[in-house]
Design a protein around this motif. Structure first.
Motif, PDB file in Angstrom:
ATOM      1  N   PHE A  70       0.836  -1.182   0.000  1.00 52.69           N
ATOM      2  CA  PHE A  70       0.000   0.000   0.000  1.00 52.69           C
ATOM      3  C   PHE A  70       0.883   1.248   0.000  1.00 52.69           C
ATOM      4  CE2 PHE A  70      -4.134  -1.814   0.543  1.00 52.69           C
ATOM      5  CZ  PHE A  70      -3.849  -3.084   0.990  1.00 52.69           C
ATOM      6  N   PRO A  71       0.380   2.343  -0.524  1.00 49.28           N
ATOM      7  CA  PRO A  71       1.199   3.552  -0.635  1.00 49.28           C
ATOM      8  C   PRO A  71       1.646   4.049   0.732  1.00 49.28           C
ATOM      9  CG  PRO A  71      -0.866   3.763  -1.873  1.00 49.28           C
ATOM     10  CD  PRO A  71      -0.971   2.539  -1.046  1.00 49.28           C
ATOM     11  N   ALA A  72       2.875   4.594   0.766  1.00 48.71           N
ATOM     12  CA  ALA A  72       3.374   5.180   1.997  1.00 48.71           C
ATOM     13  C   ALA A  72       2.617   6.466   2.309  1.00 48.71           C
ATOM     14  CB  ALA A  72       4.863   5.482   1.871  1.00 48.71           C
ATOM     15  N   MET A  73       2.522   6.767   3.581  1.00 52.10           N
ATOM     16  CA  MET A  73       1.840   7.997   3.974  1.00 52.10           C
ATOM     17  C   MET A  73       2.789   9.178   3.858  1.00 52.10           C
ATOM     18  SD  MET A  73      -0.593   6.793   7.059  1.00 52.10           S
ATOM     19  CE  MET A  73      -1.481   8.329   6.999  1.00 52.10           C
ATOM     20  N   ALA A  74       2.252  10.372   4.055  1.00 53.37           N
ATOM     21  CA  ALA A  74       2.993  11.599   3.790  1.00 53.37           C
ATOM     22  C   ALA A  74       4.034  11.876   4.856  1.00 53.37           C
ATOM     23  CB  ALA A  74       2.021  12.749   3.652  1.00 53.37           C
ATOM     24  N   ASP A  75       4.398  13.142   5.006  1.00 50.07           N
ATOM     25  CA  ASP A  75       5.603  13.536   5.719  1.00 50.07           C
ATOM     26  C   ASP A  75       5.532  13.338   7.227  1.00 50.07           C
ATOM     27  OD1 ASP A  75       5.414  16.427   3.693  1.00 50.07           O
ATOM     28  OD2 ASP A  75       6.393  14.539   3.231  1.00 50.07           O
ATOM     29  N   ILE A  76       5.224  12.183   7.688  1.00 52.48           N
ATOM     30  CA  ILE A  76       5.206  11.939   9.127  1.00 52.48           C
ATOM     31  C   ILE A  76       6.142  10.800   9.469  1.00 52.48           C
ATOM     32  CG2 ILE A  76       2.913  12.866   9.502  1.00 52.48           C
ATOM     33  CD1 ILE A  76       1.858  10.015   9.398  1.00 52.48           C
ATOM     34  N   MET A  92      -5.207   4.540   8.559  1.00 49.33           N
ATOM     35  CA  MET A  92      -4.636   5.818   8.147  1.00 49.33           C
ATOM     36  C   MET A  92      -5.138   6.963   9.031  1.00 49.33           C
ATOM     37  SD  MET A  92      -2.849   4.756   5.689  1.00 49.33           S
ATOM     38  CE  MET A  92      -2.739   3.523   4.385  1.00 49.33           C
ATOM     39  N   GLY A  93      -6.167   6.695   9.845  1.00 45.61           N
ATOM     40  CA  GLY A  93      -6.777   7.741  10.648  1.00 45.61           C
ATOM     41  C   GLY A  93      -8.259   7.820  10.353  1.00 45.61           C
ATOM     42  N   CYS A  94      -8.947   8.740  11.039  1.00 44.17           N
ATOM     43  CA  CYS A  94     -10.400   8.804  10.900  1.00 44.17           C
ATOM     44  C   CYS A  94     -10.897  10.140  10.353  1.00 44.17           C
ATOM     45  CB  CYS A  94     -11.059   8.525  12.257  1.00 44.17           C
ATOM     46  SG  CYS A  94     -10.731   9.804  13.502  1.00 44.17           S
ATOM     47  N   ASN A  95      -9.962  11.066  10.040  1.00 44.67           N
ATOM     48  CA  ASN A  95     -10.405  12.367   9.517  1.00 44.67           C
ATOM     49  C   ASN A  95      -9.620  12.746   8.265  1.00 44.67           C
ATOM     50  OD1 ASN A  95      -8.062  12.702  11.122  1.00 44.67           O
ATOM     51  ND2 ASN A  95      -8.463  14.880  11.388  1.00 44.67           N
ATOM     52  N   PRO A  96      -9.817  11.976   7.196  1.00 46.64           N
ATOM     53  CA  PRO A  96      -9.094  12.305   5.963  1.00 46.64           C
ATOM     54  C   PRO A  96      -9.488  13.697   5.464  1.00 46.64           C
ATOM     55  CG  PRO A  96     -10.852  10.729   5.526  1.00 46.64           C
ATOM     56  CD  PRO A  96     -10.748  10.849   7.026  1.00 46.64           C
ATOM     57  N   PRO A  97      -8.605  14.407   4.733  1.00 44.57           N
ATOM     58  CA  PRO A  97      -7.308  13.902   4.279  1.00 44.57           C
ATOM     59  C   PRO A  97      -6.170  14.141   5.269  1.00 44.57           C
ATOM     60  CG  PRO A  97      -7.709  16.039   3.310  1.00 44.57           C
ATOM     61  CD  PRO A  97      -8.926  15.724   4.133  1.00 44.57           C
TER      62      PRO A  97
END
Length: 617
Positions: free
Chosen positions: A25-31, A467-472
């Motif tokens: 799956f795609p990597a998440m952003a700058d965290i 990924m969390g509950c409040n995209p994006p």
């Protein structure tokens, strides 16, 4: 308590009991950035230069400073007969393995000697040096010359005037063993690739890749050009630096040159390198702008530090030093390995974190993927500072080839990681030491601090199951919110790495975020839906249904034990006992935990705990 850092959002594909294919799956952003905290710059062994500055400002003298940093040492003198003190015997590498260097003269002429034993040069047999009448054997001020190797014969070199161009332009090809000299007692200076040197002779020697250019001088002349600290520092700090610079130079030169100085390092044709690989020798630029430094050298002439247990020549305590540490120096064996040297013991050093030190404390960021790359692993998960500082040890955990792996890095190895991949948020250069005081994960979800399921939620994020509950933005996890059947499909699909579905099996999920996941679960035999051609993705999941999902997903065996007293009427009692036997659930009424609460709705926090017990390593 030692902080634990967890590398976030690594992609993990779990092997399954039913042999399903894996997907990434795609990597998440700058965290994905770890924070490493520490202090100091350099290897951290021995004297701290900024600590020395602070001590001198506090009124401590050079001897007090040196005996603070170098346990059990005394001040002694280099014998005047030692080879390092003799004219032109100590060789300092200026340029290594070159094929050409640019030369000049300042303040007077330099005499060309080629071979080095012949001044002025003579023509080799049958090889005239340029046209008849070409008589230049000096480099005069205002002229630019080159010393260069013959491309077709590595044993031949020449001096060639380039500006102003001479009638002949060169002295012909001769041996690469050559030198430049100047009249004794003059202020004439050599210029080598734009840098000026005022002491000794400039020598050229053969190397396998070209030639080396070295300064041949004596020990005190070398000290005059040593540029390790600003000349504006207090005199006692400068004296301390002069003594340790001399101590390091003699110990290192004897190591490489032997009792007479007759051998050299093949990599430079020298006893000492002019860079931070040994000590920074800047030559004239240090002298001309550093009268206080020259005075400190003269005031300590011949002084070195010694230790009764030293095995170096003259009982020298080889004086390693660095810019600063983070509050304590390092034991030498923790940085470079055995043997332990008695004068290089760790000492608590409050002066090194004095405000005069611009690197008393730093924070360096490193991306998760780069940590894994440095370790040669596929993925990283956790790291823990388990010892120090000083003598810091960081334990890393991850996976490589699907297998759980762990390794410990000492502070020096972490320093190498930071130098290779680290960056500062303010864009300034990375300057670090082995003094690692904390390793901290970056901000993750803002609503899980102190939650009973915090570790499990972090694990879910690391594995990219959630990924969390409040995209994006996904700054929240919503641990107390109920889990829907749609969310459950996505979580299981990610955890199992289920392949793309071949068909569309439900009529009520068109366009929903969980549509693909629901079809994956159907084709894997994990669910049949909630009714004919329906999945009911918006319904919340009771704990008993969660048990059924997990028992089918993991193909768990039957349990012979009835674990709970409140599930007798549940159609999922068997699944509940299966996940209890597998250690996936403990119950709902700790510490007794004899109840499962099958009809209670599953929260996202509870779900994280279930998943971590099921798939976490």
């Amino acid at each position: 308590m030692v902080p634990i850092v967890r590398l976030q959002r690594s992609i993990v594909v779990f092997a399954t009991a039913i042999g399903l294919l894996s997907v990434a799956f795609p990597a998440m952003a700058d965290i994905d950035d770890w924070e490493f905290e520490g202090g100091g710059w350099g290897h951290g062994v021995g004297l701290s230069q900024y600590g020395t500055l602070a001590q001198a400002q506090d009124g401590r003298n050079a001897t007090q400073i040196l005996q603070f940093y170098y346990t059990g040492t005394s001040i002694a003198s280099v014998p005047g007969t030692h080879w390092t003190t003799q004219p032109n015997k100590l060789l300092v590498g200026l340029v290594s393995n070159a094929t050409t260097v640019i030369l000049g003269a300042v303040g007077g002429p330099l005499t060309i000697c080629q071979p080095a034993t012949t001044c002025p040069p003579v023509s080799p047999p049958n090889e005239p040096r340029g046209p008849a009448g070409f008589a230049d054997v000096t480099i005069d001020p205002g002229e630019t010359w080159r010393f260069e190797r013959f491309a077709d014969d590595p044993n031949k070199c020449r001096f060639r005037k380039t500006d102003p161009v001479a009638a002949a332009g060169n002295l012909g090809w001769g041996p690469c063993n050559a030198k430049l000299t100047k009249a004794a007692g003059t202020t004439v200076r050599y210029v080598v690739n734009g840098k000026e040197y005022a002491r000794g002779e400039l020598r050229f020697t053969d190397s396998t890749a070209g030639f080396h250019a070295v300064a041949a001088l004596d020990l005190e002349q070398y000290l005059y050009g040593l540029a390790e600290v600003p000349s504006s520092w207090p005199s006692e700090a400068l004296k301390a630096q002069a003594i340790i610079g001399r101590s390091y130079a003699v110990a290192t030169a004897v190591d490489r040159g032997g009792a007479s100085g007759s051998t050299t390092l093949s990599s430079c044709g020298c006893h000492l390198k002019s860079t931070t690989a040994d000590q920074v020798y800047a030559g004239w630029s240090k002298e001309v702008g550093g009268a206080a430094w020259v005075s400190a050298v003269d005031a300590t002439a011949g002084d070195i530090i010694t230790h009764p247990q030293s095995t170096y020549a003259l009982d020298i305590a080889k004086a390693f030093y660095s810019s600063s540490n983070g509050g304590a120096s390092e034991d030498n064996e923790d940085v470079w390995g055995a043997p332990a040297l008695p004068w290089l013991r760790s000492v608590e050093d409050p002066w090194s974190v004095d405000p005069v030190n611009p690197l008393a404390h730093w924070t360096i960021l490193v991306n998760t993927a780069n940590v894994a790359t440095y370790l040669g692993w596929d993925k990283m998960y956790t790291g823990q500072l388990i010892a120090g500082p000083p003598g810091a040890i960081v334990r890393f955990n991850g996976k490589d080839g699907g297998v759980a792996v762990t390794t410990d890095l000492n502070g020096t190895q972490v320093r190498a990681l930071l130098n290779a991949y680290g960056f500062r948020a303010d864009g300034q250069p990375v300057r670090v030491s082995p003094y690692i005081s904390a390793v901290t994960d970056p901000p993750g979800f803002n609503d899980i601090d102190g939650n009973i399921f915090e570790d499990a939620i972090k694990w879910m994020a690391f594995e990219e199951i959630t990924m969390g509950c409040n995209p994006p933005t996904n700054t929240l996890y919503c641990p107390n919110a109920n889990v829907t059947r749609g969310e459950m499909a996505v979580f299981i699909s990610r955890a199992m790495g289920l392949p793309a579905p071949k068909g569309d099996h439900f009529t009520d999920d068109t366009g929903e975020f969980y549509e693909g996941a629901a079809n994956r679960l159907y084709e894997a035999g994990i669910t049949q839906g909630c009714g004919p051609n329906r999945y009911c993705g918006g319904q919340n999941i009771p704990r008993e249904q969660m048990a059924a999902f997990l028992a089918r997903t993991l193909a768990l065996p039957n349990s012979s034990i009835d674990h709970f007293i409140d599930d007798e009427n549940s159609q999922f009692e068997g699944a509940i006992d299966k996940i209890a036997a597998a250690g996936i659930t403990l119950g709902c009424n700790p510490p007794t935990n004899n109840r499962f609460c099958p009809k209670d709705l599953v929260t996202r926090g509870q779900m994280a705990a279930f998943f971590k017990r099921a798939w976490g390593s």
